[in-house]
Design an enzyme around this catalytic site. Structure first.
Site, PDB file in Angstrom:
ATOM      1  N   HIS A 122       0.731  -1.661   0.012  1.00 45.08           N
ATOM      2  CA  HIS A 122       0.017   0.516  -0.012  1.00 45.08           C
ATOM      3  C   HIS A 122       0.790   1.327  -0.473  1.00 45.08           C
ATOM      4  CE1 HIS A 122      -3.166  -2.575   0.534  1.00 45.08           C
ATOM      5  NE2 HIS A 122      -3.868  -1.840  -0.166  1.00 45.08           N
ATOM      6  N   HIS A 179       5.809 -14.140   6.220  1.00 42.02           N
ATOM      7  CA  HIS A 179       6.654 -12.487   7.396  1.00 42.02           C
ATOM      8  C   HIS A 179       4.805 -11.567   8.928  1.00 42.02           C
ATOM      9  CE1 HIS A 179       7.508  -8.475   8.511  1.00 42.02           C
ATOM     10  NE2 HIS A 179       8.772  -8.730   8.163  1.00 42.02           N
ATOM     11  N   GLU A 209       4.885 -11.890  12.515  1.00 36.96           N
ATOM     12  CA  GLU A 209       4.679 -10.428  13.323  1.00 36.96           C
ATOM     13  C   GLU A 209       3.212 -10.696  12.972  1.00 36.96           C
ATOM     14  OE1 GLU A 209       6.726  -7.150  11.450  1.00 36.96           O
ATOM     15  OE2 GLU A 209       8.710  -8.555  12.153  1.00 36.96           O
ATOM     16  N   HIS A 241      15.113 -13.503   9.126  1.00 38.49           N
ATOM     17  CA  HIS A 241      13.193 -13.749  10.058  1.00 38.49           C
ATOM     18  C   HIS A 241      13.799 -15.059   9.488  1.00 38.49           C
ATOM     19  CE1 HIS A 241      11.454 -10.787  10.703  1.00 38.49           C
ATOM     20  NE2 HIS A 241      11.225 -10.291   9.412  1.00 38.49           N
TER      21      HIS A 241
HETATM   22 CO    CO Z   1      10.286  -8.298   9.121  1.00 40.98          CO
END
Ligand code: CO
Length: 294
Positions: A122, A179, A209, A241
């Site tokens: 976005h 993610h 997350e 990650h």
């Molecule tokens: Co990250």
């Protein structure tokens, strides 16, 4: 205020906006020769393996659209800085588009290499929107990320099923690590898990997350008496990650959490951009904007 006055104001505003956009596009008139370009936008990565997958994407784009020049941009400031120290200079989407304007591109397909339409996607929309308002390009359109439509979801499920670890048995789990985000689009991860499990009930999707969290995935696996799990990043690149949060030795890594619960873990350190079935979905999405340039 009366309705007539409101309409009068609205007409005046539209007139002003038109005048502004004519002014902004001075020198980029519609009589300029049509020049179509593609801008590929990734979060970016400083990993060597990621460079290989980005090159692979670049080659696939060239093969699919041989007459259309493609440029690259990375959204991550940190990664661009890191690469600059190694002498590799990558542009932000804003700078890349300014350069394309300078190169007299008239139609630009901006293709996101994101997984979902989350916060970063976005942000990219805002950048594309700003260039639309500025009026330099005749057309600038943003292509969908990996998962947008239901068709994309089905293609993504197929891509996952096609790229499962070869040695994995049906009673062993595959845990995908997405993610995750605070953005409403986070719902895509659970939706993906639902659709995957209709085909293979031992595939799970968690996020670092967002939701579903690692604790929930652990519970779901224990309920099914799973004893072994392949941990696979569901991110374009197997970066920080994947290496640390998923496969690291720290106590709160996914590998540690599952191992502690009695589930043997086999991490696979490969991002989705390294596999053709995923890349094909992104590359196919460039058709969306291009179809409006006829
Ligand atoms: Co990250």
């Amino acid at each position: 205020m009366k309705k007539k006055e409101l309409i009068g104001i609205a007409v005046f505003v539209v007139f002003c906006l038109n005048a502004l956009s004519c002014f902004a596009s001075a020198g980029h008139g519609h009589n300029e020769p049509k020049k179509v370009g593609i801008l590929l936008v990734a979060f970016g990565s400083s990993e060597a393996s990621a460079q290989v997958s980005f090159e692979n994407i670049g080659q696939k784009v060239k093969k699919a659209y041989p007459d259309i020049p493609a440029r690259w941009a990375y959204t991550s400031h940190i990664i661009r800085e890191k690469l600059a120290k190694q002498g590799k200079y990558l542009d932000s989407p804003e700078v890349a588009l300014a350069k394309m304007l300078d190169e007299k591109f008239t139609h630009v397909a901006v293709q996101s290499l994101h997984t979902i339409g989350g916060a970063e996607y976005h942000d990219l929309r805002k950048t594309v929107g700003a260039y639309k308002i500025m009026g330099g390009f005749q057309k600038i359109i943003l292509g969908y990320p990996l998962m947008s439509t239901q068709k994309d979801m089905e293609k993504t499920v197929d891509a996952i099923l096609k790229t499962l670890p070869k040695d994995r048995q049906k009673n062993e789990a595959v845990v995908l690590m997405g993610h995750g985000t605070h953005h409403p689009s986070n719902a895509f991860y659970a939706a993906l898990m639902f659709q995957l499990q209709l085909k293979d009930p031992n595939i799970f999707v968690g996020t670092v997350e967002g939701y579903p969290e690692v604790g929930l995935i652990k519970e779901l696996m224990l309920k099914k008496n799973i004893r072994k799990a392949y941990l696979v990043p569901f991110m374009s690149v197997a970066g920080d990650h994947a290496k640390n949060d998923m496969a690291g030795d720290e106590e709160d890594s996914w590998k540690s959490v599952f191992t502690k619960a009695g589930i043997q873990c086999i991490p696979v350190l490969k991002g989705t951009a390294e596999y053709d079935p995923f890349v094909d979905i992104w590359v196919g999405h460039i058709n969306g904007p291009l179809s409006h340039f006829q």
